[in-house]
Design a protein around this motif. Structure first.
Motif, PDB file in Angstrom:
ATOM      1  N   ASP A 186       0.794  -1.242   0.000  1.00 14.93           N
ATOM      2  CA  ASP A 186       0.000   0.000   0.000  1.00 14.93           C
ATOM      3  C   ASP A 186       0.827   1.294   0.000  1.00 14.93           C
ATOM      4  O   ASP A 186       0.573   2.195   0.792  1.00 14.93           O
ATOM      5  CB  ASP A 186      -0.964  -0.005   1.201  1.00 14.93           C
ATOM      6  CG  ASP A 186      -1.956  -1.159   1.139  1.00 14.93           C
ATOM      7  OD1 ASP A 186      -3.062  -0.963   0.623  1.00 14.93           O
ATOM      8  OD2 ASP A 186      -1.605  -2.275   1.570  1.00 14.93           O
ATOM      9  N   HIS A 197      -3.349  -9.478  -0.724  1.00 13.11           N
ATOM     10  CA  HIS A 197      -3.605  -8.054  -0.466  1.00 13.11           C
ATOM     11  C   HIS A 197      -4.647  -7.867   0.637  1.00 13.11           C
ATOM     12  O   HIS A 197      -4.456  -7.109   1.584  1.00 13.11           O
ATOM     13  CB  HIS A 197      -4.072  -7.352  -1.747  1.00 13.11           C
ATOM     14  CG  HIS A 197      -4.360  -5.890  -1.513  1.00 13.11           C
ATOM     15  ND1 HIS A 197      -3.385  -5.003  -1.127  1.00 13.11           N
ATOM     16  CD2 HIS A 197      -5.514  -5.173  -1.567  1.00 13.11           C
ATOM     17  CE1 HIS A 197      -3.917  -3.799  -0.967  1.00 13.11           C
ATOM     18  NE2 HIS A 197      -5.206  -3.875  -1.218  1.00 13.11           N
ATOM     19  N   HIS A 231      -4.041  -3.528   2.674  1.00  9.91           N
ATOM     20  CA  HIS A 231      -5.373  -3.111   2.255  1.00  9.91           C
ATOM     21  C   HIS A 231      -6.118  -2.208   3.233  1.00  9.91           C
ATOM     22  O   HIS A 231      -6.707  -1.216   2.833  1.00  9.91           O
ATOM     23  CB  HIS A 231      -6.228  -4.333   1.914  1.00  9.91           C
ATOM     24  CG  HIS A 231      -7.590  -4.055   1.367  1.00  9.91           C
ATOM     25  ND1 HIS A 231      -7.787  -3.241   0.263  1.00  9.91           N
ATOM     26  CD2 HIS A 231      -8.828  -4.462   1.760  1.00  9.91           C
ATOM     27  CE1 HIS A 231      -9.093  -3.183   0.003  1.00  9.91           C
ATOM     28  NE2 HIS A 231      -9.742  -3.896   0.896  1.00  9.91           N
ATOM     29  N   ASP A 258      -1.542  -2.580  -4.023  1.00  9.37           N
ATOM     30  CA  ASP A 258      -1.753  -1.136  -3.919  1.00  9.37           C
ATOM     31  C   ASP A 258      -0.403  -0.421  -3.791  1.00  9.37           C
ATOM     32  O   ASP A 258      -0.298   0.630  -3.158  1.00  9.37           O
ATOM     33  CB  ASP A 258      -2.709  -0.761  -2.771  1.00  9.37           C
ATOM     34  CG  ASP A 258      -4.163  -1.150  -3.076  1.00  9.37           C
ATOM     35  OD1 ASP A 258      -4.415  -1.723  -4.162  1.00  9.37           O
ATOM     36  OD2 ASP A 258      -5.032  -0.884  -2.237  1.00  9.37           O
ATOM     37  N   ASN A 286      -6.354  -3.942  -5.021  1.00  8.29           N
ATOM     38  CA  ASN A 286      -7.520  -3.524  -5.794  1.00  8.29           C
ATOM     39  C   ASN A 286      -7.259  -2.257  -6.591  1.00  8.29           C
ATOM     40  O   ASN A 286      -8.078  -1.874  -7.423  1.00  8.29           O
ATOM     41  CB  ASN A 286      -8.725  -3.332  -4.860  1.00  8.29           C
ATOM     42  CG  ASN A 286      -8.393  -2.527  -3.618  1.00  8.29           C
ATOM     43  OD1 ASN A 286      -7.439  -2.851  -2.910  1.00  8.29           O
ATOM     44  ND2 ASN A 286      -9.144  -1.494  -3.357  1.00  8.29           N
ATOM     45  N   HIS A 287      -6.123  -1.582  -6.348  1.00  9.33           N
ATOM     46  CA  HIS A 287      -5.812  -0.376  -7.118  1.00  9.33           C
ATOM     47  C   HIS A 287      -4.810  -0.639  -8.246  1.00  9.33           C
ATOM     48  O   HIS A 287      -4.855   0.048  -9.267  1.00  9.33           O
ATOM     49  CB  HIS A 287      -5.256   0.718  -6.208  1.00  9.33           C
ATOM     50  CG  HIS A 287      -6.313   1.369  -5.374  1.00  9.33           C
ATOM     51  ND1 HIS A 287      -7.192   2.302  -5.877  1.00  9.33           N
ATOM     52  CD2 HIS A 287      -6.655   1.194  -4.073  1.00  9.33           C
ATOM     53  CE1 HIS A 287      -8.014   2.692  -4.922  1.00  9.33           C
ATOM     54  NE2 HIS A 287      -7.726   2.023  -3.819  1.00  9.33           N
TER      55      HIS A 287
HETATM   56 FE   LIG Z   1      -6.424  -2.060  -1.181  1.00 10.19          FE
END
Ligand SMILES: [Fe+2]
Length: 296
Positions: A32, A195, A262, A90, A120-121
Protein backbone atom coordinates in the motif's frame (compact mmCIF):
# COMPACT_ATOMS: atom_id res chain seq x y z
CA UNK A 1 5.87 -28.90 12.00
CA UNK A 2 7.01 -26.85 15.00
CA UNK A 3 6.08 -23.24 14.34
CA UNK A 4 5.96 -20.60 17.07
CA UNK A 5 5.14 -16.92 16.68
CA UNK A 6 6.67 -14.53 19.19
CA UNK A 7 3.77 -12.56 20.53
CA UNK A 8 4.05 -8.99 19.33
CA UNK A 9 2.29 -5.69 19.18
CA UNK A 10 4.90 -4.37 16.73
CA UNK A 11 3.67 -3.08 13.41
CA UNK A 12 7.13 -3.34 11.84
CA UNK A 13 8.49 -6.72 12.93
CA UNK A 14 7.41 -10.35 13.15
CA UNK A 15 9.50 -13.17 14.62
CA UNK A 16 8.53 -16.72 13.80
CA UNK A 17 10.45 -19.76 15.02
CA UNK A 18 10.35 -22.68 12.60
CA UNK A 19 11.78 -26.01 13.65
CA UNK A 20 14.31 -27.49 11.25
CA UNK A 21 14.83 -24.32 9.22
CA UNK A 22 18.07 -24.48 7.18
CA UNK A 23 19.06 -20.97 8.29
CA UNK A 24 17.61 -17.78 9.71
CA UNK A 25 15.87 -15.60 7.11
CA UNK A 26 14.73 -11.98 6.92
CA UNK A 27 11.97 -11.00 4.53
CA UNK A 28 10.68 -7.52 3.81
CA UNK A 29 6.91 -7.20 3.52
CA UNK A 30 5.72 -3.93 1.97
CA UNK A 31 2.18 -2.95 0.99
CA UNK A 32 0.00 0.00 0.00
CA UNK A 33 2.53 2.64 -1.06
CA UNK A 34 -0.12 4.03 -3.46
CA UNK A 35 2.41 5.62 -5.83
CA UNK A 36 0.73 7.94 -8.32
CA UNK A 37 3.16 8.30 -11.20
CA UNK A 38 1.97 8.85 -14.77
CA UNK A 39 3.45 10.35 -17.93
CA UNK A 40 2.65 10.82 -21.62
CA UNK A 41 2.28 7.07 -22.12
CA UNK A 42 -0.92 7.24 -20.03
CA UNK A 43 -2.27 10.74 -20.72
CA UNK A 44 -5.71 10.07 -19.21
CA UNK A 45 -4.07 9.19 -15.88
CA UNK A 46 -1.97 12.37 -15.59
CA UNK A 47 -4.64 14.63 -14.01
CA UNK A 48 -5.53 11.85 -11.56
CA UNK A 49 -1.85 11.45 -10.68
CA UNK A 50 -1.67 15.06 -9.53
CA UNK A 51 -4.93 15.10 -7.62
CA UNK A 52 -4.67 11.69 -5.96
CA UNK A 53 -0.93 12.09 -5.40
CA UNK A 54 -1.54 15.27 -3.38
CA UNK A 55 -4.01 13.37 -1.20
CA UNK A 56 -1.48 10.66 -0.31
CA UNK A 57 1.40 13.10 0.09
CA UNK A 58 -0.67 14.76 2.84
CA UNK A 59 -0.65 11.48 4.73
CA UNK A 60 3.09 10.74 4.76
CA UNK A 61 5.02 11.00 8.06
CA UNK A 62 7.09 14.16 7.59
CA UNK A 63 5.89 16.00 4.55
CA UNK A 64 7.69 13.77 2.06
CA UNK A 65 6.03 12.50 -1.08
CA UNK A 66 4.77 8.91 -1.11
CA UNK A 67 7.52 8.19 -3.63
CA UNK A 68 10.21 9.52 -1.27
CA UNK A 69 8.82 7.36 1.55
CA UNK A 70 8.90 4.33 -0.78
CA UNK A 71 12.53 5.02 -1.66
CA UNK A 72 13.47 5.50 2.02
CA UNK A 73 11.90 2.18 2.93
CA UNK A 74 13.78 0.43 0.12
CA UNK A 75 17.06 2.01 1.32
CA UNK A 76 16.30 1.00 4.94
CA UNK A 77 15.59 -2.60 3.93
CA UNK A 78 18.85 -2.75 1.99
CA UNK A 79 20.74 -1.56 5.08
CA UNK A 80 19.03 -4.16 7.25
CA UNK A 81 20.07 -6.99 4.96
CA UNK A 82 17.19 -9.11 3.72
CA UNK A 83 16.93 -12.43 1.90
CA UNK A 84 13.74 -11.67 -0.05
CA UNK A 85 10.95 -9.11 -0.39
CA UNK A 86 7.22 -9.42 -1.01
CA UNK A 87 4.97 -6.55 -2.09
CA UNK A 88 1.30 -7.14 -1.38
CA UNK A 89 -0.52 -4.68 -3.57
CA UNK A 90 -1.75 -1.14 -3.92
CA UNK A 91 1.90 -0.35 -4.47
CA UNK A 92 0.60 1.85 -7.29
CA UNK A 93 -2.73 3.66 -7.25
CA UNK A 94 -3.31 2.84 -10.92
CA UNK A 95 -1.40 0.85 -13.54
CA UNK A 96 0.34 3.68 -15.43
CA UNK A 97 3.66 2.57 -16.88
CA UNK A 98 5.58 5.21 -14.92
CA UNK A 99 4.33 3.80 -11.60
CA UNK A 100 5.01 0.22 -12.62
CA UNK A 101 8.57 1.20 -13.56
CA UNK A 102 9.08 3.04 -10.24
CA UNK A 103 8.14 -0.08 -8.28
CA UNK A 104 10.20 -2.27 -10.60
CA UNK A 105 13.26 -0.09 -10.05
CA UNK A 106 12.75 -0.12 -6.24
CA UNK A 107 12.57 -3.91 -6.28
CA UNK A 108 15.71 -4.06 -8.41
CA UNK A 109 17.53 -1.82 -5.90
CA UNK A 110 16.74 -4.32 -3.16
CA UNK A 111 18.89 -6.83 -5.02
CA UNK A 112 17.09 -9.90 -3.63
CA UNK A 113 14.43 -12.27 -5.02
CA UNK A 114 11.05 -10.55 -4.86
CA UNK A 115 7.38 -11.32 -5.32
CA UNK A 116 4.50 -8.96 -6.07
CA UNK A 117 0.79 -9.53 -5.81
CA UNK A 118 -1.87 -7.07 -6.83
CA UNK A 119 -4.19 -4.97 -4.74
CA UNK A 120 -7.52 -3.52 -5.79
CA UNK A 121 -5.81 -0.38 -7.12
CA UNK A 122 -2.78 -1.73 -9.02
CA UNK A 123 -4.92 -2.79 -12.01
CA UNK A 124 -7.57 -0.07 -11.88
CA UNK A 125 -7.48 3.37 -13.50
CA UNK A 126 -9.94 5.67 -11.64
CA UNK A 127 -11.93 6.33 -14.83
CA UNK A 128 -12.63 2.63 -15.53
CA UNK A 129 -15.20 0.29 -14.10
CA UNK A 130 -13.89 -1.67 -11.08
CA UNK A 131 -14.44 -5.23 -12.20
CA UNK A 132 -12.68 -8.52 -12.82
CA UNK A 133 -12.80 -7.72 -16.56
CA UNK A 134 -10.78 -4.55 -15.92
CA UNK A 135 -8.30 -6.55 -13.84
CA UNK A 136 -7.85 -9.09 -16.63
CA UNK A 137 -7.22 -6.28 -19.15
CA UNK A 138 -4.36 -4.88 -17.05
CA UNK A 139 -2.80 -8.16 -15.93
CA UNK A 140 -0.29 -8.04 -18.82
CA UNK A 141 1.09 -4.73 -17.49
CA UNK A 142 1.56 -6.26 -14.04
CA UNK A 143 3.57 -9.15 -15.44
CA UNK A 144 6.63 -6.94 -15.13
CA UNK A 145 6.20 -7.05 -11.37
CA UNK A 146 4.24 -10.23 -10.76
CA UNK A 147 5.64 -12.64 -13.33
CA UNK A 148 3.81 -14.40 -16.09
CA UNK A 149 0.81 -15.38 -13.96
CA UNK A 150 -0.16 -12.49 -11.64
CA UNK A 151 -2.95 -14.62 -10.12
CA UNK A 152 -0.49 -16.74 -8.13
CA UNK A 153 3.21 -17.23 -7.79
CA UNK A 154 5.81 -18.69 -5.44
CA UNK A 155 9.52 -18.75 -4.75
CA UNK A 156 11.62 -20.83 -2.39
CA UNK A 157 14.11 -19.13 -0.09
CA UNK A 158 16.22 -21.18 2.31
CA UNK A 159 13.74 -24.07 2.25
CA UNK A 160 10.71 -21.81 2.85
CA UNK A 161 8.04 -21.29 0.21
CA UNK A 162 6.75 -17.74 -0.21
CA UNK A 163 3.38 -17.87 -1.97
CA UNK A 164 1.26 -15.06 -3.42
CA UNK A 165 -2.42 -15.20 -4.39
CA UNK A 166 -4.21 -12.22 -5.95
CA UNK A 167 -7.40 -11.79 -3.89
CA UNK A 168 -7.83 -8.15 -4.86
CA UNK A 169 -11.47 -8.62 -5.92
CA UNK A 170 -12.19 -10.20 -2.50
CA UNK A 171 -12.40 -13.55 -4.30
CA UNK A 172 -10.03 -16.27 -5.44
CA UNK A 173 -10.59 -18.92 -8.10
CA UNK A 174 -10.50 -22.71 -7.73
CA UNK A 175 -7.25 -22.62 -9.73
CA UNK A 176 -5.68 -20.38 -7.11
CA UNK A 177 -6.85 -22.65 -4.28
CA UNK A 178 -5.36 -25.63 -6.14
CA UNK A 179 -2.11 -23.70 -6.54
CA UNK A 180 -1.88 -23.07 -2.79
CA UNK A 181 -2.71 -26.72 -2.06
CA UNK A 182 0.08 -27.86 -4.37
CA UNK A 183 2.51 -25.51 -2.61
CA UNK A 184 1.46 -26.80 0.83
CA UNK A 185 1.70 -30.40 -0.37
CA UNK A 186 5.44 -29.93 -0.89
CA UNK A 187 5.65 -30.17 2.91
CA UNK A 188 7.97 -27.20 3.41
CA UNK A 189 7.17 -24.24 5.66
CA UNK A 190 5.12 -21.68 3.69
CA UNK A 191 4.16 -18.02 4.11
CA UNK A 192 1.10 -16.68 2.27
CA UNK A 193 1.02 -13.13 0.91
CA UNK A 194 -2.32 -11.60 -0.17
CA UNK A 195 -3.61 -8.05 -0.47
CA UNK A 196 -6.90 -8.32 1.40
CA UNK A 197 -6.78 -9.82 4.90
CA UNK A 198 -8.93 -12.83 5.62
CA UNK A 199 -11.79 -12.26 8.04
CA UNK A 200 -10.77 -12.71 11.65
CA UNK A 201 -12.63 -11.78 14.78
CA UNK A 202 -9.56 -9.94 16.09
CA UNK A 203 -9.27 -7.72 13.02
CA UNK A 204 -12.97 -6.90 12.64
CA UNK A 205 -13.31 -4.02 15.16
CA UNK A 206 -10.40 -2.04 13.68
CA UNK A 207 -11.64 -2.53 10.13
CA UNK A 208 -15.19 -1.47 10.97
CA UNK A 209 -13.91 1.53 12.88
CA UNK A 210 -11.80 2.72 9.95
CA UNK A 211 -13.92 1.72 6.94
CA UNK A 212 -17.49 1.29 8.25
CA UNK A 213 -17.59 -1.99 6.33
CA UNK A 214 -15.91 -5.39 6.94
CA UNK A 215 -13.53 -5.12 3.97
CA UNK A 216 -11.82 -8.50 4.54
CA UNK A 217 -11.90 -11.67 2.46
CA UNK A 218 -14.76 -13.99 3.38
CA UNK A 219 -16.39 -11.56 5.82
CA UNK A 220 -20.04 -12.52 6.15
CA UNK A 221 -21.34 -10.28 8.93
CA UNK A 222 -21.17 -6.52 9.10
CA UNK A 223 -22.10 -5.74 5.49
CA UNK A 224 -25.13 -3.69 4.51
CA UNK A 225 -26.68 -3.72 1.05
CA UNK A 226 -25.18 -0.28 0.50
CA UNK A 227 -21.60 -1.23 1.55
CA UNK A 228 -21.72 -4.50 -0.42
CA UNK A 229 -22.65 -2.50 -3.49
CA UNK A 230 -20.07 0.27 -2.87
CA UNK A 231 -17.19 -2.20 -2.28
CA UNK A 232 -18.49 -4.57 -4.97
CA UNK A 233 -18.55 -7.60 -2.69
CA UNK A 234 -21.91 -9.24 -3.43
CA UNK A 235 -20.97 -12.38 -1.49
CA UNK A 236 -18.32 -15.05 -1.16
CA UNK A 237 -17.66 -17.33 -4.15
CA UNK A 238 -17.53 -21.07 -3.33
CA UNK A 239 -13.83 -21.06 -4.27
CA UNK A 240 -13.20 -18.20 -1.82
CA UNK A 241 -14.98 -20.10 0.94
CA UNK A 242 -12.87 -23.15 0.09
CA UNK A 243 -9.68 -21.11 0.53
CA UNK A 244 -10.92 -19.67 3.82
CA UNK A 245 -11.69 -23.15 5.13
CA UNK A 246 -8.33 -24.49 3.99
CA UNK A 247 -6.56 -21.69 5.84
CA UNK A 248 -8.59 -21.71 9.03
CA UNK A 249 -9.47 -25.40 9.49
CA UNK A 250 -7.85 -27.42 6.73
CA UNK A 251 -4.55 -29.19 6.21
CA UNK A 252 -2.45 -26.06 6.09
CA UNK A 253 -0.46 -26.25 9.31
CA UNK A 254 2.81 -25.91 7.43
CA UNK A 255 1.58 -22.42 6.57
CA UNK A 256 3.40 -20.33 9.17
CA UNK A 257 1.55 -17.06 8.61
CA UNK A 258 -0.48 -14.76 6.39
CA UNK A 259 0.79 -11.29 5.42
CA UNK A 260 -1.45 -8.63 3.89
CA UNK A 261 -2.35 -4.94 3.71
CA UNK A 262 -5.37 -3.11 2.26
CA UNK A 263 -6.99 -1.80 5.45
CA UNK A 264 -4.26 0.79 6.11
CA UNK A 265 -3.40 0.01 9.69
CA UNK A 266 -1.00 -2.42 11.34
CA UNK A 267 -2.32 -5.49 13.09
CA UNK A 268 -1.16 -8.94 14.22
CA UNK A 269 -3.58 -11.58 15.42
CA UNK A 270 -4.50 -15.25 15.27
CA UNK A 271 -6.39 -16.73 12.31
CA UNK A 272 -6.25 -20.25 13.79
CA UNK A 273 -4.56 -21.73 16.83
CA UNK A 274 -0.84 -21.01 16.74
CA UNK A 275 -0.98 -19.22 13.36
CA UNK A 276 -1.00 -15.45 12.88
CA UNK A 277 -2.15 -13.02 10.24
CA UNK A 278 -0.05 -9.83 10.00
CA UNK A 279 -1.43 -6.68 8.39
CA UNK A 280 1.16 -4.10 7.34
CA UNK A 281 0.82 -0.39 7.97
CA UNK A 282 0.55 1.34 4.59
CA UNK A 283 3.80 2.06 2.78
CA UNK A 284 2.86 5.69 2.12
CA UNK A 285 2.79 6.21 5.92
CA UNK A 286 6.26 4.69 6.29
CA UNK A 287 4.91 1.21 7.08
CA UNK A 288 6.63 -2.12 6.32
CA UNK A 289 7.29 -5.34 8.20
CA UNK A 290 10.55 -7.22 8.62
CA UNK A 291 9.70 -10.89 8.99
CA UNK A 292 12.37 -12.86 10.82
CA UNK A 293 12.21 -16.62 10.43
CA UNK A 294 14.37 -18.23 13.11
CA UNK A 295 15.69 -21.77 13.14
CA UNK A 296 15.62 -22.17 16.92
FE1 LIG B 1 -6.42 -2.06 -1.18
Amino acid sequence: MGIRHESTTSDTHARIHIEGLERDLRILHLSDSHLTEADERDPEAVPHAEEIGARFNDRTPEGQTAREVFEQTIAYAREQGIDAAVLTGDMIHFPAWAGIERVESGVKDLGVPALFTSGNHDWHFPYLEWSDATRQIHYPRLERLAGENPACHSIEIGGVRLVTLDNSTYQVSFEQVAFLRSELDKGQPCLLFIHIPIWTEALLPGVLDQWKAPIMMCASDGWTEETRSRWKVPGNDPSTVELYELLTQGESLNLAGIFCGHVHFGHAGLYREGRWQYVAQPGFAGGYRLIELLSS
